[in-house]
Design a protein around this motif. Structure first.
Motif, mmCIF file in Angstrom:
data_model
loop_
_atom_site.group_PDB
_atom_site.id
_atom_site.type_symbol
_atom_site.label_atom_id
_atom_site.label_comp_id
_atom_site.label_asym_id
_atom_site.label_seq_id
_atom_site.Cartn_x
_atom_site.Cartn_y
_atom_site.Cartn_z
ATOM 1 N N GLU A 49 -25.613 8.368 10.717
ATOM 2 C CA GLU A 49 -24.462 7.593 10.227
ATOM 3 C C GLU A 49 -23.866 8.220 8.973
ATOM 4 O OE1 GLU A 49 -22.915 5.223 11.739
ATOM 5 O OE2 GLU A 49 -24.364 4.882 13.333
ATOM 6 N N ILE A 52 -21.592 10.989 10.044
ATOM 7 C CA ILE A 52 -20.322 10.433 10.521
ATOM 8 C C ILE A 52 -19.487 9.981 9.317
ATOM 9 C CG2 ILE A 52 -19.263 8.563 11.864
ATOM 10 C CD1 ILE A 52 -20.542 10.785 13.578
ATOM 11 N N VAL A 55 -17.657 12.897 7.850
ATOM 12 C CA VAL A 55 -16.463 13.209 8.638
ATOM 13 C C VAL A 55 -15.356 12.202 8.314
ATOM 14 C CG1 VAL A 55 -15.503 13.369 10.984
ATOM 15 C CG2 VAL A 55 -17.773 14.315 10.489
ATOM 16 N N ARG A 56 -15.734 10.936 8.176
ATOM 17 C CA ARG A 56 -14.753 9.888 7.861
ATOM 18 C C ARG A 56 -14.072 10.179 6.524
ATOM 19 N NH1 ARG A 56 -17.945 5.964 8.589
ATOM 20 N NH2 ARG A 56 -17.318 5.606 10.731
ATOM 21 N N ALA A 64 -13.483 10.456 12.703
ATOM 22 C CA ALA A 64 -14.885 10.028 12.691
ATOM 23 C C ALA A 64 -15.200 9.149 13.896
ATOM 24 C CB ALA A 64 -15.197 9.284 11.397
ATOM 25 N N LEU A 67 -15.344 11.328 17.028
ATOM 26 C CA LEU A 67 -16.565 12.140 17.051
ATOM 27 C C LEU A 67 -17.779 11.280 17.404
ATOM 28 C CD1 LEU A 67 -18.038 14.819 16.630
ATOM 29 C CD2 LEU A 67 -18.270 14.178 14.209
ATOM 30 N N LYS A 68 -17.885 10.140 16.744
ATOM 31 C CA LYS A 68 -19.035 9.278 17.013
ATOM 32 C C LYS A 68 -19.039 8.813 18.468
ATOM 33 C CE LYS A 68 -21.754 5.368 15.610
ATOM 34 N NZ LYS A 68 -21.887 4.189 14.826
ATOM 35 N N GLU A 69 -17.881 8.452 18.990
ATOM 36 C CA GLU A 69 -17.799 7.997 20.387
ATOM 37 C C GLU A 69 -18.174 9.128 21.349
ATOM 38 O OE1 GLU A 69 -17.468 5.210 23.345
ATOM 39 O OE2 GLU A 69 -17.493 4.884 21.183
#
Length: 100
Positions: A49, A52, A55-56, A64, A67-69
């Motif tokens: 997390e 992520i 990235v956010r 973000a 990418l996470k999805e």
């Protein structure tokens, strides 16, 4: 009650108390080990997390989320958490090599 029976009864009671105490100590030890394992799993998921989150902060919310999805679909994450908890999710992250 005969003195010998009293002594035997007392010994049996003491043995029962000791056995209960040992069982309680074992349960506490097992509980403590399970809590430590759960904490380690939460920490591993937290590191994913955090990545992520990086990235956010650097590329924005949409990047973000995408990418996470892509790496860990929300449905998969939800199913794993419901079925296996954080340790299951940490295992998935390791298996998919998302923790590098």
């Amino acid at each position: 009650m005969h003195p010998t029976i009293q002594v035997l009864t007392s010994l049996a009671f003491t043995a029962t108390l000791l056995a209960c105490g040992a069982a309680r100590a074992q349960l506490a030890s097992d509980s403590s080990a399970a809590k430590q394992a759960q904490d380690a799993c939460r920490s591993e998921v937290s590191k994913f997390e955090e990545a992520i989150g990086f990235v956010r902060r650097s590329q924005g919310n949409q990047a973000a989320a995408e990418l996470k999805e892509k790496l860990l679909p929300a449905k998969v994450e939800s199913d794993i958490l419901f079925k296996d908890g954080y340790c299951g999710l940490a295992r998935y992250i390791r298996e998919k090599k998302l923790n590098r």
